[in-house]
Design an enzyme around this catalytic site. Structure first.
Site, PDB file in Angstrom:
ATOM      1  N   THR A  16     -53.352  31.158  29.081  1.00 55.04           N
ATOM      2  CA  THR A  16     -54.739  30.733  28.858  1.00 55.04           C
ATOM      3  C   THR A  16     -54.809  29.260  28.463  1.00 55.04           C
ATOM      4  O   THR A  16     -55.511  28.462  29.103  1.00 55.04           O
ATOM      5  CB  THR A  16     -55.367  31.591  27.727  1.00 55.04           C
ATOM      6  OG1 THR A  16     -55.232  32.965  28.098  1.00 55.04           O
ATOM      7  CG2 THR A  16     -56.820  31.245  27.499  1.00 55.04           C
ATOM      8  N   VAL A  17     -54.068  28.875  27.437  1.00 55.82           N
ATOM      9  CA  VAL A  17     -54.185  27.507  26.926  1.00 55.82           C
ATOM     10  C   VAL A  17     -53.419  26.524  27.820  1.00 55.82           C
ATOM     11  O   VAL A  17     -53.934  25.444  28.152  1.00 55.82           O
ATOM     12  CB  VAL A  17     -53.704  27.415  25.455  1.00 55.82           C
ATOM     13  CG1 VAL A  17     -53.944  26.017  24.910  1.00 55.82           C
ATOM     14  CG2 VAL A  17     -54.422  28.449  24.587  1.00 55.82           C
ATOM     15  N   VAL A 135     -55.616  25.618  14.410  1.00 56.73           N
ATOM     16  CA  VAL A 135     -56.662  26.082  13.477  1.00 56.73           C
ATOM     17  C   VAL A 135     -58.030  25.923  14.133  1.00 56.73           C
ATOM     18  O   VAL A 135     -58.436  24.818  14.484  1.00 56.73           O
ATOM     19  CB  VAL A 135     -56.633  25.291  12.151  1.00 56.73           C
ATOM     20  CG1 VAL A 135     -57.719  25.794  11.208  1.00 56.73           C
ATOM     21  CG2 VAL A 135     -55.274  25.396  11.486  1.00 56.73           C
ATOM     22  N   GLY A 190     -61.683  42.049  27.612  1.00 54.14           N
ATOM     23  CA  GLY A 190     -60.542  41.136  27.593  1.00 54.14           C
ATOM     24  C   GLY A 190     -60.654  40.136  26.454  1.00 54.14           C
ATOM     25  O   GLY A 190     -59.978  39.119  26.416  1.00 54.14           O
ATOM     26  N   LYS A 208     -54.136  30.553   9.809  1.00 54.23           N
ATOM     27  CA  LYS A 208     -54.948  29.326   9.913  1.00 54.23           C
ATOM     28  C   LYS A 208     -55.320  28.811   8.515  1.00 54.23           C
ATOM     29  O   LYS A 208     -55.296  27.599   8.258  1.00 54.23           O
ATOM     30  CB  LYS A 208     -56.208  29.611  10.727  1.00 54.23           C
ATOM     31  CG  LYS A 208     -55.906  29.978  12.180  1.00 54.23           C
ATOM     32  CD  LYS A 208     -57.125  30.566  12.868  1.00 54.23           C
ATOM     33  CE  LYS A 208     -56.832  30.980  14.288  1.00 54.23           C
ATOM     34  NZ  LYS A 208     -57.899  31.816  14.873  1.00 54.23           N
ATOM     35  N   GLY A 305     -60.305  30.130  23.425  1.00 53.81           N
ATOM     36  CA  GLY A 305     -60.660  29.954  24.838  1.00 53.81           C
ATOM     37  C   GLY A 305     -59.875  28.803  25.446  1.00 53.81           C
ATOM     38  O   GLY A 305     -59.421  27.900  24.744  1.00 53.81           O
TER      39      GLY A 305
HETATM   40  P1  NDP Z   1     -50.892  33.481  26.873  1.00 52.21           P
HETATM   41  O1  NDP Z   1     -50.298  34.828  26.568  1.00 52.21           O
HETATM   42  O2  NDP Z   1     -52.069  33.404  27.733  1.00 52.21           O
HETATM   43  O3  NDP Z   1     -49.750  32.563  27.533  1.00 52.21           O
HETATM   44  C1  NDP Z   1     -48.456  32.523  27.020  1.00 52.21           C
HETATM   45  C2  NDP Z   1     -47.570  31.740  27.975  1.00 52.21           C
HETATM   46  O4  NDP Z   1     -46.282  31.689  27.401  1.00 52.21           O
HETATM   47  C3  NDP Z   1     -47.419  32.382  29.350  1.00 52.21           C
HETATM   48  O5  NDP Z   1     -47.434  31.413  30.352  1.00 52.21           O
HETATM   49  C4  NDP Z   1     -46.052  33.050  29.284  1.00 52.21           C
HETATM   50  O6  NDP Z   1     -45.346  33.049  30.516  1.00 52.21           O
HETATM   51  C5  NDP Z   1     -45.315  32.144  28.330  1.00 52.21           C
HETATM   52  N1  NDP Z   1     -44.274  32.870  27.623  1.00 52.21           N
HETATM   53  C6  NDP Z   1     -44.405  33.977  26.892  1.00 52.21           C
HETATM   54  N2  NDP Z   1     -43.222  34.356  26.397  1.00 52.21           N
HETATM   55  C7  NDP Z   1     -42.328  33.470  26.855  1.00 52.21           C
HETATM   56  C8  NDP Z   1     -40.924  33.332  26.715  1.00 52.21           C
HETATM   57  N3  NDP Z   1     -40.191  34.197  26.019  1.00 52.21           N
HETATM   58  N4  NDP Z   1     -40.321  32.280  27.328  1.00 52.21           N
HETATM   59  C9  NDP Z   1     -41.055  31.402  28.056  1.00 52.21           C
HETATM   60  N5  NDP Z   1     -42.386  31.487  28.218  1.00 52.21           N
HETATM   61  C10 NDP Z   1     -42.997  32.517  27.630  1.00 52.21           C
HETATM   62  O7  NDP Z   1     -51.142  32.787  25.450  1.00 52.21           O
HETATM   63  P2  NDP Z   1     -52.277  31.763  25.082  1.00 52.21           P
HETATM   64  O8  NDP Z   1     -52.330  30.674  26.071  1.00 52.21           O
HETATM   65  O9  NDP Z   1     -53.518  32.503  24.761  1.00 52.21           O
HETATM   66  O10 NDP Z   1     -51.749  31.208  23.673  1.00 52.21           O
HETATM   67  C11 NDP Z   1     -50.755  30.217  23.601  1.00 52.21           C
HETATM   68  C12 NDP Z   1     -50.670  29.701  22.168  1.00 52.21           C
HETATM   69  O11 NDP Z   1     -51.917  29.134  21.809  1.00 52.21           O
HETATM   70  C13 NDP Z   1     -50.405  30.786  21.122  1.00 52.21           C
HETATM   71  O12 NDP Z   1     -49.638  30.252  20.077  1.00 52.21           O
HETATM   72  C14 NDP Z   1     -51.793  31.119  20.601  1.00 52.21           C
HETATM   73  O13 NDP Z   1     -51.790  31.648  19.299  1.00 52.21           O
HETATM   74  C15 NDP Z   1     -52.411  29.753  20.621  1.00 52.21           C
HETATM   75  N6  NDP Z   1     -53.867  29.742  20.668  1.00 52.21           N
HETATM   76  C16 NDP Z   1     -54.505  30.426  21.642  1.00 52.21           C
HETATM   77  C17 NDP Z   1     -55.874  30.401  21.728  1.00 52.21           C
HETATM   78  C18 NDP Z   1     -56.601  31.106  22.806  1.00 52.21           C
HETATM   79  O14 NDP Z   1     -57.839  31.034  22.834  1.00 52.21           O
HETATM   80  N7  NDP Z   1     -55.932  31.804  23.732  1.00 52.21           N
HETATM   81  C19 NDP Z   1     -56.662  29.645  20.734  1.00 52.21           C
HETATM   82  C20 NDP Z   1     -55.883  28.915  19.770  1.00 52.21           C
HETATM   83  C21 NDP Z   1     -54.524  28.985  19.744  1.00 52.21           C
HETATM   84  P3  NDP Z   1     -45.842  33.864  31.819  1.00 52.21           P
HETATM   85  O15 NDP Z   1     -47.189  33.283  32.165  1.00 52.21           O
HETATM   86  O16 NDP Z   1     -44.834  33.572  32.837  1.00 52.21           O
HETATM   87  O17 NDP Z   1     -45.921  35.297  31.406  1.00 52.21           O
HETATM   88  N1  HSE Z   2     -57.186  35.459  18.227  1.00 52.51           N
HETATM   89  C1  HSE Z   2     -57.814  34.256  17.811  1.00 52.51           C
HETATM   90  C2  HSE Z   2     -59.263  34.534  17.414  1.00 52.51           C
HETATM   91  C3  HSE Z   2     -57.749  33.244  18.932  1.00 52.51           C
HETATM   92  O1  HSE Z   2     -59.782  35.613  17.715  1.00 52.51           O
HETATM   93  O2  HSE Z   2     -59.868  33.698  16.768  1.00 52.51           O
HETATM   94  C4  HSE Z   2     -57.694  31.843  18.513  1.00 52.51           C
HETATM   95  O3  HSE Z   2     -56.860  31.532  17.484  1.00 52.51           O
END
Ligand code: NDP
Ligand code: HSE
Length: 430
Positions: A16-17, A135, A190, A208, A305
């Site tokens: 996602t990010v 955060v 989702g 956070k 997001g």
């Molecule tokens: P996702 O689950 O969408 O993406 C995670 C990514 O990491 C994927 O591309 C996955 O690979 C890769 N990955 C997972 N495990 C491994 C591994 N063992 N080795 C290599 N690559 C790996 O997570 P998000 O994008 O949602 O979140 C990423 C970070 O951002 C997290 O720390 C989350 O807490 C933080 N965050 C997220 C927010 C959000 O809104 N989603 C908001 C704020 C912070 P593959 O695609 O190949 O499976």
């Molecule tokens: N799981 C977190 C939330 C996503 O619901 O706020 C962003 O950190």
């Protein structure tokens, strides 16, 4: 703009990010280059599955199979968007900072657990370490505290730090539905993760909060000292009761630094309807910080997001591209104070306590006696409606008093045959 060398970045995690960061740099690259004085260029990426359809062209970037090896890529900054407090994210952070490269992450779990170690490593190698996105997603609250409010002694920082919980609570409030039903809907959309426990049990907000507290107060990160609980046990009836009393229910993370030590708690609160946090609905986050010269600051926006979170990640990269970065926690790690945790029992406040009780003679008297014996003064008491098993709900609002007394009253009632469920205690935001 005088063109200088681009800032070369390597991206670990393309979910996602990570996907959001690629799209943002593609869309706003020229504008960012004008603002930063140089381009930000992705040179290498890594994730678990190279073959996965990413909905865009990633073949233009170098691919690294072993994510930890990304630290060796020909890049200035490694961006970690994998997640998890340990594992590959931490290995990558350690390897990157040891090599003197910059490190940017959105990983609140890792920063909450290992932030001090990583900040110390970053200082030792004079490498930038930044975690704005960790955060409250897109809200520039770390920057706001580190820079905008840097001249202030901050007494208190608190807010809505988890979008999933706020979405669930606002929906329960708007539609009068119970927690489990709304959680299932959030998952179907989702919105909440299939294992949503970090969100709904307050752990994510606790991560956070501990980061915010360090930046705000100049104290050593202390996630282990955050008392966290979540929203699983809140009923639609609690939200209706709160509304009748002039409050909305919100999961609040609150940290305060004072002579008694550092207090950090994530807990469901009743928030007066005239407080700005009562009007934060859906997945929005909001943070309030109280500085001794600036007064009350309110930061509000999207806490999650792809777009908002990518916005925060790339803002960190722009700072690094400009050469504008300093100590991750706003002061050198060695300056961070080692503060003892403050005892919640000493806190003075009002409480909402809801009991689920058998509908029989003497139950109210038993509750009132326990409150009296513990020295808790009752402001109002409402008994309402039967729930499925024939129990009734008794909601009490207390006058202001020490939390220790409410805890003692609940202790006196523990194991009472009159109670058919564990009481729910929510603090009233003062
Ligand atoms: P996702 O689950 O969408 O993406 C995670 C990514 O990491 C994927 O591309 C996955 O690979 C890769 N990955 C997972 N495990 C491994 C591994 N063992 N080795 C290599 N690559 C790996 O997570 P998000 O994008 O949602 O979140 C990423 C970070 O951002 C997290 O720390 C989350 O807490 C933080 N965050 C997220 C927010 C959000 O809104 N989603 C908001 C704020 C912070 P593959 O695609 O190949 O499976
Ligand atoms: N799981 C977190 C939330 C996503 O619901 O706020 C962003 O950190």
């Amino acid at each position: 703009m005088s063109e200088t060398k681009p800032l070369r970045i390597a991206l670990a995690g393309l979910g996602t990010v990570g996907g959001g960061v690629i799209r943002l740099i593609d869309a706003n690259g020229d504008l960012i280059a004008r603002r930063a004085g140089r381009r930000i260029e992705i040179v290498a990426v890594s994730a678990r599955d190279r073959a996965k359809d990413r909905g865009g062209d990633i073949a233009r970037f170098g691919w690294v199979d072993d994510t930890t090896k990304l630290a060796e890529a020909d890049a200035d900054v490694i961006v970690e968007l994998i997640g998890g407090s340990d594992g590959p994210a931490l290995a990558l952070a350690r390897a990157t900072l040891a090599s003197g490269k910059g490190f940017v992450t959105a990983n609140k779990a890792m920063i909450a657990h290992h932030g001090l170690e990583l900040a110390t490593a970053a200082e030792a190698s004079r490498a930038p370490l930044k975690f704005e996105a960790a955060v409250a997603g897109g809200i520039p609250v770390i920057k706001g505290l580190r820079e905008g409010a840097a001249a202030n002694d901050i007494a208190r920082v608190y807010g809505i730090l988890n979008g999933t919980c706020n979405f669930i609570l606002s929906k329960m409030e708007a539609e009068g539905r119970d927690f489990a039903e709304v959680l299932a809907e959030a998952q179907a959309l989702g919105f909440a993760e299939s294992d949503p426990s970090f969100d709904i049990d307050g752990i994510d907000a606790g991560h956070k909060l501990s980061i915010l507290a360090s930046v705000a107060f100049g104290t050593r990160p202390a996630f282990g000292a955050v008392a966290a609980s979540g929203i699983r046990h809140i009923l639609a009836a609690d939200i209706a009761e709160a509304a009748a009393l002039g409050y909305r229910v919100r999961l609040i993370g609150l940290a305060e630094a004072g002579p008694q030590g550092l207090f950090q708690r994530v807990h469901a609160h009743l928030v007066p309807v005239d407080h700005p946090l009562a009007h934060v609905t859906g997945a929005t986050n909001a943070v309030v910080a109280e500085g001794n010269f600036v007064g009350r600051l309110l930061f509000q926006g999207a806490g999650a997001g792809d777009g908002p979170t990518a916005s925060a990640v790339v803002a960190d990269l722009i700072d690094i591209a400009r050469g504008e970065y300093g100590a991750p926690y706003a002061m050198p790690a060695a300056e961070l104070a080692d503060t003892l945790p403050a005892d919640s029992g000493d806190r003075i406040g009002r409480a909402y306590v809801r009991f689920t009780v058998a509908d029989k003679v003497g139950v109210l008297a038993e509750i009132a006696a326990a409150m009296r014996d513990a020295g808790v003064s009752i402001e109002s008491l409402i008994q309402r409606g039967r729930v499925g098993d024939g129990s009734v709900l008794v909601a009490i609002v207390t006058h202001e008093g020490p939390e220790r007394a409410v805890a003692q009253a609940l202790e006196r009632l523990r194991g009472s045959a009159s109670l058919t469920d564990t009481p729910l205690w929510m603090h009233i935001l003062g």
